[in-house]
Design an enzyme around this catalytic site. Structure first.
Site, PDB file in Angstrom:
ATOM      1  N   GLY A 179     -18.952  -3.082  36.624  1.00 48.78           N
ATOM      2  CA  GLY A 179     -17.774  -3.944  36.643  1.00 48.78           C
ATOM      3  C   GLY A 179     -17.955  -5.136  37.562  1.00 48.78           C
ATOM      4  N   ASP A 180     -18.565  -4.910  38.717  1.00 49.68           N
ATOM      5  CA  ASP A 180     -18.825  -6.012  39.643  1.00 49.68           C
ATOM      6  C   ASP A 180     -19.777  -7.026  39.018  1.00 49.68           C
ATOM      7  OD1 ASP A 180     -17.216  -4.880  41.652  1.00 49.68           O
ATOM      8  OD2 ASP A 180     -18.878  -3.666  42.376  1.00 49.68           O
ATOM      9  N   ALA A 181     -20.796  -6.533  38.329  1.00 49.98           N
ATOM     10  CA  ALA A 181     -21.731  -7.434  37.655  1.00 49.98           C
ATOM     11  C   ALA A 181     -21.028  -8.213  36.555  1.00 49.98           C
ATOM     12  CB  ALA A 181     -22.915  -6.641  37.090  1.00 49.98           C
TER      13      ALA A 181
END
Length: 186
Positions: free
Chosen positions: A173-175
């Site tokens: 999700g961060d990526a």
């Protein structure tokens, strides 16, 4: 973070500096210069546990100067715990982009007494909550299912390109958000 060839992972963190961040740090000349030079400010919801005053000040600055303030819901507990929910409620009117995964959006829907099983409706309703300035965009990732992006005009689906040999989805999700912000910035 270390991920071994057989998929085992470990993470060692030391949050002492992050957990001691104060509004005084935010108000220092160097941080204010960086804020003034920015076009986009991104805050993880986890920072609501540390210095919500800095988050709100950054959000209001962005709103007043036409910059984009981006907020990640970060974790269901931030929606469920009353003091963190109060911070989230204070930030949402200034959040131009709200990111979250399906479990965070389901928790948000439950908190708002919406139908948590209807993700398109949930992302559209979050997008339509009261907002200062320009309209909000709400984004939900759903693992291998299409990401949903709600604007004032519509909810659109964005398919995930399947890939083989995924060892670990931690940080996916961060990526994803990093890629979205790159596209927003260019």
């Amino acid at each position: 973070m270390l991920v071994t060839a057989d998929g085992e992972r470990s993470l060692i963190t030391d949050l002492q500096a992050a957990n001691n961040y104060k509004i005084e740090h935010f108000n220092e000349e160097a941080q204010q210069a960086a804020l003034s030079a920015s076009k986009i400010v991104y805050s993880s919801g986890f920072f609501m546990t540390v210095c919500p005053d800095a988050m709100l000040a950054a959000a209001k600055h962005c709103n007043a100067t036409g910059k984009s303030y981006c907020l990640n819901l970060a974790a269901p507990f931030l929606i469920e715990v009353p003091p963190f929910w109060a911070v989230l409620e204070s930030l949402l009117p200034y959040a131009d982009y709200v990111f979250g995964n399906e479990s965070e959006y389901e928790t948000f829907a439950k908190k708002m007494e919406w139908d948590p099983s209807n993700m398109k409706e949930t992302v559209a309703k979050l997008q339509a909550l009261p907002k200062e300035g320009k309209p909000r965009t709400a984004i939900v990732t759903q693992g291998s299912l299409p990401a949903l992006i709600a604007t004032a005009d519509a909810v659109t689906e964005h398919p995930v390109i399947p890939c083989d040999n995924v060892v670990d989805t931690n940080g996916a999700g961060d990526a994803w958000v990093g890629g979205f912000l790159f596209g927003l910035a260019t």
